[in-house]
Design a protein around this motif. Sequence first.
Motif, mmCIF file in Angstrom:
data_model
loop_
_atom_site.group_PDB
_atom_site.id
_atom_site.type_symbol
_atom_site.label_atom_id
_atom_site.label_comp_id
_atom_site.label_asym_id
_atom_site.label_seq_id
_atom_site.Cartn_x
_atom_site.Cartn_y
_atom_site.Cartn_z
ATOM 1 N N THR A 55 42.371 10.238 13.733
ATOM 2 C CA THR A 55 43.150 10.131 12.493
ATOM 3 C C THR A 55 42.460 10.738 11.271
ATOM 4 O OG1 THR A 55 42.212 7.933 12.075
ATOM 5 C CG2 THR A 55 44.301 8.026 13.282
ATOM 6 N N GLU A 56 41.204 11.198 11.406
ATOM 7 C CA GLU A 56 40.476 11.694 10.238
ATOM 8 C C GLU A 56 40.376 13.208 10.167
ATOM 9 O OE1 GLU A 56 36.799 9.657 9.340
ATOM 10 O OE2 GLU A 56 37.419 7.956 10.572
ATOM 11 N N ALA A 57 40.145 13.855 11.299
ATOM 12 C CA ALA A 57 40.015 15.318 11.317
ATOM 13 C C ALA A 57 40.347 15.822 12.711
ATOM 14 C CB ALA A 57 38.606 15.746 10.928
ATOM 15 N N PHE A 58 41.091 16.916 12.774
ATOM 16 C CA PHE A 58 41.345 17.523 14.080
ATOM 17 C C PHE A 58 40.072 18.233 14.540
ATOM 18 C CE2 PHE A 58 42.970 21.010 16.809
ATOM 19 C CZ PHE A 58 43.569 20.242 17.788
ATOM 20 N N SER A 59 39.714 19.326 13.881
ATOM 21 C CA SER A 59 38.444 19.996 14.179
ATOM 22 C C SER A 59 38.137 21.034 13.113
ATOM 23 C CB SER A 59 38.479 20.691 15.543
ATOM 24 O OG SER A 59 37.296 21.446 15.761
ATOM 25 N N ALA A 60 36.863 21.093 12.724
ATOM 26 C CA ALA A 60 36.392 22.104 11.786
ATOM 27 C C ALA A 60 35.966 23.383 12.496
ATOM 28 C CB ALA A 60 35.221 21.551 10.973
ATOM 29 N N GLY A 61 36.252 23.465 13.806
ATOM 30 C CA GLY A 61 35.942 24.684 14.549
ATOM 31 C C GLY A 61 34.524 24.695 15.086
ATOM 32 N N THR A 62 33.829 25.793 14.875
ATOM 33 C CA THR A 62 32.469 25.945 15.397
ATOM 34 C C THR A 62 31.442 25.289 14.482
ATOM 35 O OG1 THR A 62 32.966 28.009 16.546
ATOM 36 C CG2 THR A 62 30.667 27.630 15.957
ATOM 37 N N ASP A 63 30.510 24.572 15.069
ATOM 38 C CA ASP A 63 29.359 24.063 14.330
ATOM 39 C C ASP A 63 28.411 25.250 14.128
ATOM 40 O OD1 ASP A 63 26.915 22.968 13.547
ATOM 41 O OD2 ASP A 63 27.169 21.172 14.761
ATOM 42 N N VAL A 64 28.355 25.778 12.915
ATOM 43 C CA VAL A 64 27.585 27.008 12.683
ATOM 44 C C VAL A 64 26.076 26.763 12.666
ATOM 45 C CG1 VAL A 64 29.456 28.172 11.454
ATOM 46 C CG2 VAL A 64 27.783 26.821 10.170
ATOM 47 N N VAL A 65 25.655 25.517 12.792
ATOM 48 C CA VAL A 65 24.229 25.227 12.931
ATOM 49 C C VAL A 65 23.803 25.369 14.395
ATOM 50 C CG1 VAL A 65 22.425 23.479 12.669
ATOM 51 C CG2 VAL A 65 24.198 23.735 10.913
ATOM 52 N N SER A 66 24.593 24.779 15.303
ATOM 53 C CA SER A 66 24.232 24.828 16.721
ATOM 54 C C SER A 66 25.113 25.764 17.533
ATOM 55 C CB SER A 66 24.317 23.420 17.328
ATOM 56 O OG SER A 66 25.606 22.868 17.151
ATOM 57 N N TRP A 67 26.254 26.209 16.960
ATOM 58 C CA TRP A 67 27.232 27.072 17.602
ATOM 59 C C TRP A 67 27.906 26.377 18.789
ATOM 60 C CZ3 TRP A 67 28.749 30.943 14.609
ATOM 61 C CH2 TRP A 67 27.861 31.376 13.620
ATOM 62 N N ALA A 68 28.946 26.997 19.325
ATOM 63 C CA ALA A 68 29.833 26.305 20.265
ATOM 64 C C ALA A 68 29.593 26.649 21.729
ATOM 65 C CB ALA A 68 31.297 26.602 19.905
ATOM 66 N N GLY A 69 28.508 27.348 22.021
ATOM 67 C CA GLY A 69 28.241 27.704 23.412
ATOM 68 C C GLY A 69 29.086 28.883 23.876
ATOM 69 N N GLU A 70 28.847 29.305 25.099
ATOM 70 C CA GLU A 70 29.556 30.454 25.658
ATOM 71 C C GLU A 70 30.957 30.057 26.122
ATOM 72 O OE1 GLU A 70 28.493 33.665 25.763
ATOM 73 O OE2 GLU A 70 26.855 32.890 24.523
ATOM 74 N N PRO A 71 31.900 31.015 26.118
ATOM 75 C CA PRO A 71 33.222 30.737 26.684
ATOM 76 C C PRO A 71 33.084 30.294 28.139
ATOM 77 C CG PRO A 71 33.242 32.807 25.472
ATOM 78 C CD PRO A 71 31.802 32.384 25.568
ATOM 79 N N THR A 72 33.930 29.382 28.564
ATOM 80 C CA THR A 72 33.875 28.883 29.936
ATOM 81 C C THR A 72 34.734 29.748 30.853
ATOM 82 O OG1 THR A 72 35.758 27.389 29.658
ATOM 83 C CG2 THR A 72 33.580 26.545 29.039
ATOM 84 N N PRO A 73 34.453 29.751 32.165
ATOM 85 C CA PRO A 73 35.210 30.614 33.081
ATOM 86 C C PRO A 73 36.712 30.368 33.080
ATOM 87 C CG PRO A 73 33.201 29.862 34.135
ATOM 88 C CD PRO A 73 33.306 29.103 32.846
ATOM 89 N N ARG A 74 37.126 29.110 33.017
ATOM 90 C CA ARG A 74 38.558 28.802 33.070
ATOM 91 C C ARG A 74 39.178 28.643 31.681
ATOM 92 N NH1 ARG A 74 39.810 24.239 37.614
ATOM 93 N NH2 ARG A 74 41.872 24.384 36.598
ATOM 94 N N GLY A 75 38.384 28.176 30.733
ATOM 95 C CA GLY A 75 38.958 27.830 29.435
ATOM 96 C C GLY A 75 38.690 28.800 28.313
ATOM 97 N N GLY A 76 37.701 29.677 28.482
ATOM 98 C CA GLY A 76 37.359 30.585 27.397
ATOM 99 C C GLY A 76 36.684 29.859 26.252
ATOM 100 N N PRO A 77 36.793 30.370 25.012
ATOM 101 C CA PRO A 77 36.157 29.717 23.858
ATOM 102 C C PRO A 77 36.615 28.266 23.704
ATOM 103 C CG PRO A 77 36.946 31.909 23.270
ATOM 104 C CD PRO A 77 37.501 31.612 24.628
ATOM 105 N N TYR A 78 35.686 27.399 23.422
ATOM 106 C CA TYR A 78 35.937 25.957 23.253
ATOM 107 C C TYR A 78 36.484 25.295 24.521
ATOM 108 C CZ TYR A 78 35.819 27.551 18.397
ATOM 109 O OH TYR A 78 35.475 28.163 17.220
ATOM 110 N N GLY A 79 36.515 26.024 25.634
ATOM 111 C CA GLY A 79 37.061 25.467 26.865
ATOM 112 C C GLY A 79 38.569 25.428 26.906
ATOM 113 N N VAL A 80 39.228 26.006 25.871
ATOM 114 C CA VAL A 80 40.693 25.940 25.823
ATOM 115 C C VAL A 80 41.335 27.197 25.252
ATOM 116 C CG1 VAL A 80 40.742 24.786 23.559
ATOM 117 C CG2 VAL A 80 42.671 24.500 25.130
ATOM 118 N N ALA A 81 40.695 27.882 24.312
ATOM 119 C CA ALA A 81 41.357 28.974 23.577
ATOM 120 C C ALA A 81 41.671 30.181 24.446
ATOM 121 C CB ALA A 81 40.504 29.394 22.380
ATOM 122 N N GLY A 82 40.993 30.336 25.577
ATOM 123 C CA GLY A 82 41.276 31.441 26.480
ATOM 124 C C GLY A 82 41.903 30.987 27.780
ATOM 125 N N ARG A 83 42.332 29.748 27.820
ATOM 126 C CA ARG A 83 42.850 29.148 29.049
ATOM 127 C C ARG A 83 44.287 29.592 29.324
ATOM 128 N NH1 ARG A 83 41.264 24.711 32.070
ATOM 129 N NH2 ARG A 83 39.479 24.498 30.672
#
Length: 249
Positions: A55-83
């Motif tokens: 109820t407070e925040a959906f998502s601010a996207g990538t954490d630019v301090v630690s970054w979001a990791g590599e795209p996943t084989p099935r899901g792409g970026p964030y595990g979903v954006a390329g799915r």
Amino acid sequence: MTVRVDRRGPVATFTFDRLTKRNAFDAAMTAALDSALNDFEDDDSLRVGIITGGTEAFSAGTDVVSWAGEPTPRGGPYGVAGRTITKPLIAAVEGIAAGGGFEIALSATMIVASTASTFSFPEVKLGLIAECGGLFRGPRALPLNVARELLLTGGTLSATRAYALGLVNRLTVPGEALSEALELATSIATVAPIAVRQTLEALEALHCADDEIGWNATDRAKEAARGSADALEGVAAFKERRSPRWTGR
């Protein structure tokens, strides 16, 4: 646990749980969402999914301090954006959906949002570009000039205007986006599952036919932006909470 999974009959809800970072994604969160969505797709008893940040925040996207990791084989970026979406996936948005958070919402089948939510592509303010589908999904979901303005200025789109423009399927009072999304998901889950799956497959095939072109264009833009001095300055300025000093290089 950075992604909580709850099940109500044939409906699965995936809740981002990193509120101290406004649900910004790091590598662990990307891996968690990817794993949860893989299980969802592989479980024939589950018919509809909901992604939400609470109820407070959906998502601010990538954490630019630690970054979001590599795209996943099935899901792409964030595990979903390329799915490749095989079952209806509804984004229930409260608060900010910024940058990658907006791109995650755009990768869903439908969006339910409260009047307190906002959508934005702030990447240009960091010297970066919308790397995870926003460059081509934004103009598909919104009038071209509205998408251009958001992508080129980093400005904010209110949920009320997003609903009027057709981006948001259902608009709710604050705190009710998930409840409304559950109602929508249940209405989908009660109809014939094969018909739903085949309809979604056909819609995705037609609507996403140019995705490869979009990803290739995005990769070229990302390489140029990330390799610039402005990108280094933009991220540094963000971390140091100061105004960036752009050089155009």
